[in-house]
Scaffold this motif. Structure first.
Motif, PDB file in Angstrom:
ATOM      1  N   ILE A 102       0.848  -1.190   0.000  1.00  0.00           N
ATOM      2  CA  ILE A 102       0.000   0.000   0.000  1.00  0.00           C
ATOM      3  C   ILE A 102       0.884   1.241   0.000  1.00  0.00           C
ATOM      4  N   ALA A 103       0.605   2.172  -0.897  1.00  0.00           N
ATOM      5  CA  ALA A 103       1.202   3.505  -0.832  1.00  0.00           C
ATOM      6  C   ALA A 103       0.092   4.461  -0.416  1.00  0.00           C
ATOM      7  N   TYR A 104       0.430   5.410   0.425  1.00  0.00           N
ATOM      8  CA  TYR A 104      -0.577   6.320   0.984  1.00  0.00           C
ATOM      9  C   TYR A 104      -0.148   7.771   0.799  1.00  0.00           C
ATOM     10  N   THR A 105      -1.083   8.629   0.389  1.00  0.00           N
ATOM     11  CA  THR A 105      -0.790  10.052   0.220  1.00  0.00           C
ATOM     12  C   THR A 105      -1.053  10.784   1.528  1.00  0.00           C
ATOM     13  N   SER A 106       0.023  11.119   2.216  1.00  0.00           N
ATOM     14  CA  SER A 106      -0.043  11.776   3.514  1.00  0.00           C
ATOM     15  C   SER A 106       0.230  13.270   3.362  1.00  0.00           C
ATOM     16  N   LEU A 107       0.816  13.876   4.389  1.00  0.00           N
ATOM     17  CA  LEU A 107       1.073  15.318   4.434  1.00  0.00           C
ATOM     18  C   LEU A 107       2.505  15.562   4.889  1.00  0.00           C
ATOM     19  N   LEU A 108       3.115  16.634   4.397  1.00  0.00           N
ATOM     20  CA  LEU A 108       4.479  16.977   4.803  1.00  0.00           C
ATOM     21  C   LEU A 108       4.657  16.871   6.318  1.00  0.00           C
ATOM     22  N   ARG A 109       5.662  16.113   6.738  1.00  0.00           N
ATOM     23  CA  ARG A 109       6.020  15.966   8.151  1.00  0.00           C
ATOM     24  C   ARG A 109       4.799  15.689   9.015  1.00  0.00           C
ATOM     25  N   ALA A 110       3.968  14.771   8.558  1.00  0.00           N
ATOM     26  CA  ALA A 110       2.696  14.507   9.243  1.00  0.00           C
ATOM     27  C   ALA A 110       2.881  14.107  10.700  1.00  0.00           C
ATOM     28  N   ALA A 163      -3.080  35.364   4.774  1.00  0.00           N
ATOM     29  CA  ALA A 163      -2.440  35.679   6.055  1.00  0.00           C
ATOM     30  C   ALA A 163      -1.161  34.864   6.183  1.00  0.00           C
ATOM     31  N   ALA A 164      -0.540  34.592   5.047  1.00  0.00           N
ATOM     32  CA  ALA A 164       0.635  33.722   5.012  1.00  0.00           C
ATOM     33  C   ALA A 164       1.943  34.477   5.203  1.00  0.00           C
ATOM     34  N   GLY A 165       1.882  35.795   5.199  1.00  0.00           N
ATOM     35  CA  GLY A 165       3.097  36.581   5.362  1.00  0.00           C
ATOM     36  C   GLY A 165       4.121  36.247   4.295  1.00  0.00           C
ATOM     37  N   ASP A 166       5.370  36.068   4.737  1.00  0.00           N
ATOM     38  CA  ASP A 166       6.448  35.699   3.820  1.00  0.00           C
ATOM     39  C   ASP A 166       6.738  34.200   3.867  1.00  0.00           C
ATOM     40  N   GLY A 167       5.769  33.429   4.364  1.00  0.00           N
ATOM     41  CA  GLY A 167       5.949  31.986   4.427  1.00  0.00           C
ATOM     42  C   GLY A 167       6.167  31.385   3.049  1.00  0.00           C
ATOM     43  N   ARG A 168       7.119  30.473   2.961  1.00  0.00           N
ATOM     44  CA  ARG A 168       7.447  29.853   1.683  1.00  0.00           C
ATOM     45  C   ARG A 168       6.671  28.542   1.542  1.00  0.00           C
ATOM     46  N   ILE A 169       6.195  28.289   0.330  1.00  0.00           N
ATOM     47  CA  ILE A 169       5.342  27.145   0.042  1.00  0.00           C
ATOM     48  C   ILE A 169       6.039  26.270  -0.984  1.00  0.00           C
ATOM     49  N   SER A 170       6.315  25.031  -0.625  1.00  0.00           N
ATOM     50  CA  SER A 170       6.964  24.100  -1.565  1.00  0.00           C
ATOM     51  C   SER A 170       5.886  23.315  -2.312  1.00  0.00           C
ATOM     52  N   ALA A 254       2.520  30.545   7.037  1.00  0.00           N
ATOM     53  CA  ALA A 254       3.370  31.547   7.668  1.00  0.00           C
ATOM     54  C   ALA A 254       4.372  30.906   8.630  1.00  0.00           C
ATOM     55  N   ARG A 255       3.972  29.806   9.267  1.00  0.00           N
ATOM     56  CA  ARG A 255       4.872  29.095  10.188  1.00  0.00           C
ATOM     57  C   ARG A 255       5.926  28.273   9.463  1.00  0.00           C
ATOM     58  N   GLY A 256       5.715  28.043   8.156  1.00  0.00           N
ATOM     59  CA  GLY A 256       6.645  27.208   7.400  1.00  0.00           C
ATOM     60  C   GLY A 256       6.228  25.762   7.316  1.00  0.00           C
ATOM     61  N   ASP A 257       4.975  25.456   7.654  1.00  0.00           N
ATOM     62  CA  ASP A 257       4.521  24.063   7.675  1.00  0.00           C
ATOM     63  C   ASP A 257       4.462  23.423   6.291  1.00  0.00           C
TER      64      ASP A 257
END
Length: 292
Positions: A102-110, A163-170, A254-257
């Motif tokens: 099984i492969a599962y689609t999770s979330l960054l650093r879940a 409200a993301a400020g300068d947060g970077r989004i990958s 904004a937190r970098g999550d």
């Protein structure tokens, strides 16, 4: 012969994964598309892909759909608050059906992320570890389409509100996440692996500049505090619950999550991830649908 199944096959990611599997040379006859509403998969069936009904909330349908399946991609459900029980039902059905991986689609650093979306993904990952079925975890970051599907809205308003400020989004394109999934499904050596996936990072200010350049319409990023963003979103038509949820997600940015320096995506797909500018350009050529 290996039979591959993809859940959520008529959603956003599922069809792209099926495309990617076909591109890797998997015969359509070896593919099973599992969908809550099989009628929506008529185009898949026309391509020779087997379409089977499977509803996460009806485990018996999933068990039947997984008959004869060797490798499964479990695309995470979209019913927030119900996903742990739903995913548990799918994992159990896969175990009972004799699925080999099984492969599962999770979330960054879940496992460590403070994002509101993380706990259900973390719980699902723990379910997989205890299932006894070999697994691979694809921790997907944000989708570029979350923004490009709103190009009409941004250009009409002349602004991205956030409200993301300068947060970077990958963020990465759905097709890139699909290519990574197809690689994991069809290649050996991924058992027990956890991949942190994302694309070239950007801020919403940078995204607004790219939209301006590509479309020729001036778009700027307007940053608000959390409370002010809720009010601004309500003024453009979002209900209170949706406005609150969007605000929480922007606070996470904004937190970098949703930022990662991981190179897992490039290693899996064997090429650079698609840039945000290229995805914006493609969306601009083909039109977009407004709405968040």
């Amino acid at each position: 012969m290996t039979t591959y199944a993809v859940t959520g096959a008529t959603g956003h990611l599922g069809p792209l994964v099926l495309d990617a599997l076909l591109a890797r040379g998997v015969p359509a006859t070896d593919l099973v598309a599992i969908a809550r509403t099989p009628a929506k998969g008529a185009a898949l069936a026309d391509r020779g892909i087997t379409v089977r009904p499977g509803d996460y909330s009806r485990p018996d349908t999933v068990l039947t759909a997984l008959s004869g399946v060797d490798v499964l991609l479990l695309v995470s459900g979209n019913e927030i608050g119900r996903r742990v029980a739903q995913h548990a039902a799918v994992v159990d059905a896969a175990r009972r059906a004799g699925v080999g991986r099984i492969a599962y689609t999770s979330l960054l650093r879940a496992d460590t992320s403070p994002m509101v979306l993380a706990p259900e993904h973390k719980a699902t990952e723990e379910l997989l570890r205890s299932s006894g079925v070999p697994f691979t975890i694809l921790r997907n970051g944000w989708y570029l389409e979350n923004y490009t599907e709103r190009l009409d809205e941004y250009t009409a308003r002349g602004a991205i509100l956030g409200a993301a400020g300068d947060g970077r989004i990958s963020a990465a394109a759905g097709a890139d996440y699909a290519a990574a999934a197809a690689a994991v499904l069809t290649e050996d050596g991924h058992d027990g692996a956890i991949y942190e996936l994302g694309g070239p990072d950007f801020t919403l200010t940078e995204l607004a500049a790219e939209i301006t350049e590509v479309t020729g319409s001036m778009v700027v990023y307007k940053d608000f505090g959390a409370a002010d963003l809720r009010t601004a979103l309500a003024e453009v038509g979002l209900d209170e619950g949706t406005a609150g949820f969007v605000t929480v997600l922007d606070e996470a940015i904004a937190r970098g999550d949703l930022y990662t320096t991981s190179t897992d995506m490039v290693r899996l797909i064997g090429r650079p991830a698609t840039s945000s500018a290229d995805v914006v350009r493609a969306a601009g050529r083909h039109g977009s649908s407004a709405g968040r």
